[in-house]
Design a protein around this motif. Structure first.
Motif, PDB file in Angstrom:
ATOM      1  N   LEU A 355       0.832  -1.207   0.000  1.00 20.04           N
ATOM      2  CA  LEU A 355       0.000   0.000   0.000  1.00 20.04           C
ATOM      3  C   LEU A 355       0.862   1.250   0.000  1.00 20.04           C
ATOM      4  O   LEU A 355       0.549   2.235  -0.693  1.00 20.04           O
ATOM      5  CB  LEU A 355      -0.921  -0.012   1.222  1.00 20.04           C
ATOM      6  N   GLN A 356       1.944   1.237   0.767  1.00 19.17           N
ATOM      7  CA  GLN A 356       2.850   2.385   0.787  1.00 19.17           C
ATOM      8  C   GLN A 356       3.432   2.644  -0.598  1.00 19.17           C
ATOM      9  O   GLN A 356       3.510   3.796  -1.054  1.00 19.17           O
ATOM     10  CB  GLN A 356       3.980   2.146   1.785  1.00 19.17           C
ATOM     11  N   LEU A 357       3.834   1.573  -1.279  1.00 19.13           N
ATOM     12  CA  LEU A 357       4.385   1.714  -2.628  1.00 19.13           C
ATOM     13  C   LEU A 357       3.325   2.201  -3.599  1.00 19.13           C
ATOM     14  O   LEU A 357       3.574   3.078  -4.440  1.00 19.13           O
ATOM     15  CB  LEU A 357       4.962   0.371  -3.094  1.00 19.13           C
ATOM     16  N   LEU A 358       2.112   1.644  -3.489  1.00 16.60           N
ATOM     17  CA  LEU A 358       0.999   2.073  -4.347  1.00 16.60           C
ATOM     18  C   LEU A 358       0.717   3.556  -4.152  1.00 16.60           C
ATOM     19  O   LEU A 358       0.584   4.315  -5.128  1.00 16.60           O
ATOM     20  CB  LEU A 358      -0.235   1.239  -4.015  1.00 16.60           C
ATOM     21  N   ASN A 359       0.640   4.000  -2.891  1.00 18.50           N
ATOM     22  CA  ASN A 359       0.344   5.404  -2.614  1.00 18.50           C
ATOM     23  C   ASN A 359       1.450   6.341  -3.091  1.00 18.50           C
ATOM     24  O   ASN A 359       1.177   7.473  -3.511  1.00 18.50           O
ATOM     25  CB  ASN A 359       0.126   5.605  -1.116  1.00 18.50           C
ATOM     26  N   SER A 360       2.701   5.874  -3.037  1.00 17.71           N
ATOM     27  CA  SER A 360       3.813   6.729  -3.472  1.00 17.71           C
ATOM     28  C   SER A 360       3.704   7.068  -4.944  1.00 17.71           C
ATOM     29  O   SER A 360       4.156   8.135  -5.379  1.00 17.71           O
ATOM     30  CB  SER A 360       5.155   6.043  -3.179  1.00 17.71           C
TER      31      SER A 360
END
Length: 499
Positions: A355-360
């Motif tokens: 999720l962190q990578l997706l949001n970035s």
């Protein structure tokens, strides 16, 4: 490859004809109906043409093969007529007398309307014939729609082959998210001193294999390790993307080019080996061999023996890092240099890391991502479906970033590409999703690039001019803006998932 020109030519033909029909009398409704039928058939036509060209099924289906040739003939005829009309239009604009323009414009318009009303406009008649021919051929497309489902698996396999021929570089493009522990493992391995073993030819070299499914971030991990300041202790560094069906001479030439910053002449294998041996003699090197595949084990083993032989002359502490999807490749390379196989296996990211990578990527360049609470909630639901695939998170994040409209994000969440669980071989569904969400004009421009051979370096301005010549650049909507400026924006557009 035929599919990329079908859509643009049909769109231009339909638009041109509708423009001509503006001043038509009421009895000229037949051609409008044909154009409307063409508009409805166009998506089906492109789908069938794409499937036939990618899956190579025409030889097994004579009727489809015959229809494709009829369609190509009708499209070519339409394209030729449109080019001729464009030429005539530009010629008339150049030869008009500006002083007489105001006086004659009204008379010319009346004359043109009169000719069209009487159906003696030569250009209109030619357009009508082209439309009728294309509409007649296009009406048979429904006979081939059942083939789309039967060729789905073959299309996925061919997409896999295309992915196997990719090219990678050593420079990281994004922050490393979720792979901190893996990077630290690699860095510790690089720092670890080598144990000199005089019994083997490759006594000075250590080997580590990074193994994982496609889209797990193997290349990204090594890009960050390769550019770490700690690697400056090596005398020489080389990064080579191998891919499938590699040639030993090309791989050695790639190493030499990386060292000398210029491509060596195409020499014999022995000359290339001697050149590389001279460059590496008594020097500690770091070599990354990215994206290695195995086609025929015995044949590949011989090629790797030729590639790796010059590396034996490096000094103690030299390191080789490889990335591959196959344990068999890691084992084969280890056998060639007579080393025990050392492997780092990459698994999927944890859900919070994904999720962190997706949001970035989804909220890239957004000042206050926290303000988009509803979108962040949707992103959380999407992340659950990605099963920890870093590449999928990057690609889908790019698709989301193209619009911050809630309905757009919901459409991605509910897409058929994400409705079923993502499997190890379905990463191409994610890549295809990024293409499908491109605007139509960018789809055409992107698909056009398939005419270039693998690893082709093309000039940006030349590419834009080719787009213009192929009518992929729409007329300027901003006064004073040239088609070249529009094409420049297109070339800078973010083709999500492919850059």
């Amino acid at each position: 490859m035929a599919d990329w020109f079908v859509g643009p030519v049909m769109e231009k033909l339909i638009n041109t004809c509708f423009e001509y029909l503006k001043d038509q009398a009421r009895w000229q409704t037949g051609m409008k109906q044909e154009l409307e039928r063409l508009q409805k058939l166009q998506p089906k036509i492109q789908a069938v043409v794409f499937a036939s060209s990618q899956a190579h099924i025409r030889d097994q289906n004579p009727a489809l093969n015959k229809w494709i040739w009829k369609l190509r003939d009708a499209i070519d005829e339409a394209d030729d007529l449109l080019d001729e009309l464009d030429y005539m239009k530009h010629k008339q604009q150049l030869t008009k007398n500006k002083k007489q323009l105001k006086v004659r414009s009204t008379l010319n318009s009346l004359k043109k309307i009169g000719k069209r009303a009487l159906k003696i406009d030569r250009n209109l008649k030619r357009l009508e014939e082209v439309v009728q021919k294309l509409e007649k051929v296009s009406s048979d497309v429904c006979n081939f729609l059942p083939l789309l489902e039967s060729t789905k698996q073959e299309l996925q396999e061919q997409q896999l082959e295309l992915y196997k021929t990719r090219e990678t570089g050593s420079m990281p493009k994004n922050d490393l998210i979720g792979r901190g522990k893996d990077k630290e493992f690699v860095m510790q391995w690089l720092r670890k001193p080598s144990n000199e073993d005089h019994s083997t030819l490759y006594r000075n070299i250590s080997l580590l294999s990074i193994v994982g499914h496609g889209g797990m971030g193997k290349t990204t991990l090594l890009q960050h390790a390769y550019e770490d300041e700690m690697t400056e202790e090596f005398d020489l560094k080389m990064w080579v993307c191998v891919s499938s069906n590699f040639d030993a001479k090309k791989v050695i030439a790639d190493m030499l080019e990386y060292l000398a910053k210029e491509r060596p002449r195409l020499e014999t294998l022995k000359v290339l080996q001697d050149s590389l041996r001279f460059e590496l003699m008594s020097k500690k090197f770091l070599l990354v061999l990215d994206d290695i595949w195995e086609d025929e084990e015995e044949n590949d083993k011989i090629k790797w023996e030729n590639v790796l032989a010059p590396l034996a002359f490096g000094s103690l502490g030299s390191k080789i890092l490889i990335t591959t999807r196959m344990d068999s490749v890691a084992l084969m390379i280890a056998k060639v240099i007579k080393k025990k196989k050392e492997t780092l296996r990459l698994m999927g990211l944890e859900e919070d890391e994904c999720l962190q990578l997706l949001n970035s990527h989804a909220f890239a360049d957004v000042e206050n991502p926290g303000d988009h609470k509803k979108l962040r909630s949707i992103a959380g639901e999407i992340a659950k479906k990605l099963l920890g695939f870093p590449l999928a998170a990057k690609v889908i994040g790019g698709v989301l970033n193209s619009s911050f409209d809630e309905s757009h994000w919901a459409k991605v969440l509910n897409s058929n590409f994400l409705s079923a669980e993502l499997g190890h071989n379905d990463i191409f569904s994610i890549l295809r999703l990024s293409y499908m969400f491109l605007p139509k004009h960018l789809q055409n421009c992107f698909a056009f690039c398939c005419i270039f051979p693998q690893d082709h370096w093309f000039d940006k301005d030349d590419l834009v001019r080719m787009w213009i010549a192929s009518d992929f650049i729409l007329p300027p909507c901003i006064r004073g803006e040239a088609a070249e400026d529009i094409g420049g924006r297109f070339s800078n557009a973010r083709f999500n998932g492919y850059t």
